[in-house]
Design an enzyme around this catalytic site. Structure first.
Site, mmCIF file in Angstrom:
data_model
loop_
_atom_site.group_PDB
_atom_site.id
_atom_site.type_symbol
_atom_site.label_atom_id
_atom_site.label_comp_id
_atom_site.label_asym_id
_atom_site.label_seq_id
_atom_site.Cartn_x
_atom_site.Cartn_y
_atom_site.Cartn_z
ATOM 1 C CB SER A 121 -0.924 0.008 1.227
ATOM 2 O OG SER A 121 -0.177 -0.043 2.427
ATOM 3 C CE LYS A 175 -3.620 1.316 5.172
ATOM 4 N NZ LYS A 175 -3.380 0.877 3.779
#
Length: 889
Positions: free
Chosen positions: A793, A836
């Site tokens: 990611s 996140k």
């Protein structure tokens, strides 16, 4: 006068009578010598004058010529000397280890020195033999093993040249009998006559010494103190006989020999011999020539012996009474059982067991499946045919115990009330809307269908978010029994499916134990830590769970121990896990996964005020009117001390603060009624109670420089920000390359290579003349180098950091991004979006770049999570380039 009387009486008898008497006396002495190991020998000493008999007094100075014919005859086995004892100046040494030999005492001794034994035997063959017995010194005996005695030592009779091992004072002993033992050993039967002191060494092989005969110090036998002490010693000996009859044979002759009783010297020696004391204590008695002191020492030893025997008798009596009471109770109980059995009031154990199992079977016969009833009836018949002492009897009995303890056909009634369930769930937990909504859906379906089916839910989230506690709340909301067991580290299949009955100590698996404990067929079973299953030599528990957690198979779950099908289709299974990657795919496919993300600051604040603080107050006993944590202090505690996704650490810190507040109140004597001002924990005083902050900020830079971009990462503890740093190490033609550091995994290293290739391609489209990557060796580093990192990611973040170097421009302020990038620049979706986003909000980020396919995950977030955030969704990296490096005005 006694000598004359005895001689006259002997002259009146015939010669034949004399011969018979002498023969009888000799035989008697011989028999007593053989039986007298460790005992005193009984001798008729009435014909011996005062202190002239060497067998009785150590102070004798008379010659053997004055002894009567019965004593000074030709019998070599007589227990008194047949000649003047003063002439015995040279004696063979016989060392003693267990205890010294006192005058007047008969003692068997083992001799292991062959030459010593031969010398004694030779003297015995020539007539009466005499030896000197000396006790080993305590310093020598302390170095010997504690179990060595005269009868157990082997090869230990060797003495040194100066004989330092033995005491100076010993006894003159007459050898009454010599016999052979095993090997080179021999047995001596010795009787001591008087005390001697060795004054010189004559020879070494065998050890022969020159001795001096010792006499008792002069004393007045009619002295009142000596007479009183003597009588007290005699009285103690009588008490010892009453308490412990084992000494009776040793002192029988005292009652028939008035002379011996009135001899204080011999009474002292006799009393000391009767005591079970250390050999050194007896040696002290032997060395004492003052009769008064010897009597005092003997009296002290006898008093201790009498008290010891009294205590021993008391203990023995108590034990005997206890045993007799138990035996009496046992006999009465057996008689009572027999009477009741005859009257038909009670059955034997086997009949009672059979009746008990039949009653249990009848209680659920109508509800249980036919095959279960049949198995139980067969086992009951088998039990009635077995003997109670048979090993198979207990196996069958235990099997029937488990079969009849399972709630066959019994189910608890579910509370199918959506409103009540929501109230319970909201009361116990704040947030967790996904879980609550799923439980309400389950209740709604059950309400419409009129019955509830079993389900398998899997709650996945970081530690401390309430996965385990929510299971108990679900059980309370549904009105079901709750059972929890953890499978973390479990490596034995038998814990799930049970043992075979052929094994000793076999038991059924956890699910059977769950049904027995809950007493219902539809409990809520919480399987904790399912992502941490082990695997060992006893099988794979994850594979065993496949049957258990499969709605199509658990209606006939087969436990190895019961070996009959169990219906678990109505059981609601709730599993918990921190990550899904470690759960096998077939097992994960059978579960409905519900993700529980971390809490944001506002949620943590509400949880702390609603649940954690009242619990801490109750646990510490702190009066609420005297303490308080301000809202600002609680926010600071959450932001700077407890940034993790869960609230377990927050709970620990709140409890820590209230413990310190409790200590402060006690020091002010509030518990005794003293008044004090209310203590309010503020932002400024928080470090006093919670310590220095663990986190000041996650942001390393207020404004990121060239080559640095903020990324977003997911961990099992929640989300966090992750910086990507790029720097030029070397420039020159053909120097283009890339190096990565920061504990990166293989996937992240590959992602860095893809980012490097993609960045070169993007730079060609932006500025064809820029040959930065061809001439620069670049180093990419991810801070927190000790923390392992992996995953794809960070691809778009690495490209942005590389292009920031190439374009010599920093990205816009307060920017964070996440997303996997392909070699052609496509941005692929990633996981952990909520964690996140929470991490970005906590770090003060204003703009977040996410893959467009993660739009559905953002739509599920609460409005307060995304409030104040500008979230950009992109499909290609070109869109990120325009956001991070906007066109210059």
């Amino acid at each position: 006068r006694r000598r004359a009387s005895r001689l006259n009486e002997s002259n009146k008898g015939s010669n034949s009578t004399k011969a018979a008497a002498n023969s009888a006396n000799a035989n008697k002495s011989s028999d007593e010598g053989r039986e007298g190991r460790g005992k005193l020998v009984e001798i008729d000493l009435g014909s011996i004058e005062g202190n002239s008999a060497p067998a009785l007094s150590s102070s004798s100075s008379s010659s053997a010529a004055s002894l009567p014919d019965e004593v000074n005859g030709s019998e070599t086995n007589a227990l008194v000397p047949s000649h003047d004892g003063q002439a015995l100046r040279q004696l063979v040494v016989v060392p003693l280890r267990s205890q010294p030999l006192l005058p007047g005492i008969l003692l068997p001794v083992i001799v292991r020195d062959r030459k010593t034994l031969d010398t004694i035997r030779e003297m015995k063959d020539r007539g009466q033999a005499y030896v000197g017995t000396f006790f080993y010194d305590k310093d020598f005996t302390q170095t010997m093993p504690p179990d060595l005695t005269d009868a157990s030592l082997e090869g230990k009779d060797e003495l040194s040249e100066n004989l330092d091992e033995i005491h100076q004072i010993g006894s003159l002993a007459q050898v009454h009998q010599v016999s052979d033992g095993l090997g080179d050993t021999g047995h001596l039967l010795l009787m001591a006559h008087r005390r001697v002191s060795r004054i010189g060494l004559v020879s070494r092989d065998p050890s022969t010494v020159v001795v001096e005969h010792l006499k008792d110090l002069d004393y007045d036998r009619n002295d009142d103190i000596i007479r009183a002490t003597t009588m007290e010693v005699v009285q103690c000996i009588k008490q010892l006989l009453l308490v412990s009859p084992i000494y009776k044979e040793q002192v029988q002759y005292l009652s028939r020999n008035n002379y011996y009783i009135h001899d204080p010297s011999r009474i002292a020696d006799l009393g000391a011999t009767l005591c079970s004391v250390e050999g050194q204590d007896l040696q002290d008695i032997l060395e004492e020539l003052d009769v008064k002191k010897r009597l005092d020492k003997t009296l002290l030893l006898l008093k201790k012996e009498v008290e010891l025997n009294k205590i021993q008798t008391k203990i023995s009596k108590q034990v005997e009474e206890t045993i007799n009471e138990k035996q009496r109770k046992y006999f009465l109980m057996e008689q009572l059982k027999s009477i009741k059995k005859e009257l038909g009031m009670e059955k034997d154990d086997k009949s009672a067991l059979t009746s008990k199992f039949e009653e249990l079977l009848n209680s659920f016969r109508e509800d249980a499946p036919e095959n279960i009833v049949k198995v139980i009836e067969e086992e009951l018949q088998k039990l009635s045919d077995l003997q109670a002492a048979s090993p198979e009897f207990n196996v069958t009995r235990t099997y029937l115990d488990w079969l009849t303890s399972i709630p066959w056909g019994k189910f608890s009634e579910d509370k199918l009330d959506v409103t009540f369930a929501k109230e319970v769930l909201d009361e116990d937990h704040y947030g967790l809307d996904d879980v609550k909504e799923r439980i309400l859906e389950f209740i709604a379906v059950a309400t419409l269908k009129g019955m509830a089916q079993g389900k398998i839910l899997c709650l996945v989230g970081p530690p401390g978010v309430g996965k385990t506690s929510i299971g108990k709340s679900i059980a309370r909301a549904l009105g079901r029994k709750y059972y929890r067991f953890s499978v973390g580290g479990l490596s034995d299949v038998a814990e799930i499916k049970g043992h075979r009955r052929t094994y000793i100590g076999a038991m059924p698996g956890k699910l059977v134990q769950c049904l027995k404990t809950s007493g219902t067929g539809n409990p809520l079973v919480l399987i904790d830590e399912i992502d941490k299953l082990g695997r060992g030599v006893s099988g794979d528990p994850a594979s065993a769970l496949l049957e258990l957690l499969d709605p199509e198979q658990n209606s006939g779950f087969l436990d190895h121990y019961l070996d009959v099908p169990l219906d678990l289709s109505k059981v609601l299974f709730v599993c918990t896990a921190n990550i899904l990657e470690s759960i096998p795919a077939p097992l994960l496919d059978r579960m409905e996964v519900i993700r529980i993300s971390g809490y944001i600051s506002s949620e943590k604040f509400a949880i702390a005020k609603r649940y954690l603080e009242p619990e801490a107050v109750d646990m510490t006993g702190v009066p609420q009117e005297y303490t308080e944590i301000s809202d600002q202090a609680m926010h600071k505690l959450i932001d700077e001390y407890c940034r993790e996704a869960g609230v377990r650490n927050l709970k620990n810190h709140v409890e820590k603060i209230y413990r310190k507040l409790a200590l402060e109140l006690v020091r002010k004597n509030v518990h005794e009624g003293s008044e004090t001002d209310k203590i309010i924990v503020t932002e400024d005083t928080l470090p006093k109670y919670a310590g220095p902050p663990a986190f000041t900020t996650e942001r390393i830079w207020t404004e990121t420089p060239v080559g640095v971009v903020m990324g977003l990462a997911w961990t099992s503890m929640g989300g966090s920000t992750l910086y990507i740093e790029a720097s030029v190490v070397e420039k020159g033609e053909g120097k283009g390359s890339i190096t990565t550091t920061g504990s990166l995994g293989d996937v992240m290293k590959e992602s860095a290579l893809i980012a490097y290739a993609c960045a070169r391609d993007c730079l060609l489209h932006v500025d064809e003349s820029n040959d930065f990557f061809g001439k620069s060796r670049i180093h990419i580093h991810v801070p927190a180098g000790a923390t392992p990192k992996d995953g794809p990611s960070a691809g778009c973040t690495m490209i942005t950091a590389l292009l920031s170097l190439a374009l010599d421009r920093s990205v816009i302020p307060d920017l964070a991004m996440t997303g996997e990038v392909t070699l052609t620049g496509r941005i692929l979706p990633v996981g952990g979006i909520k964690e996140k986003v929470i991490a970005a909000r906590r770090s003060g980020v204003k703009t977040i770049v996410l893959p467009k396919e993660n739009l559905k995950d953002v739509d599920e977030l609460a409005a307060e999570v995304t409030e104040g955030l500008d979230i950009k969704f992109v499909e290609t990296y070109k869109e990120i380039l325009d956001i991070a490096f906007p066109a210059e005005e």
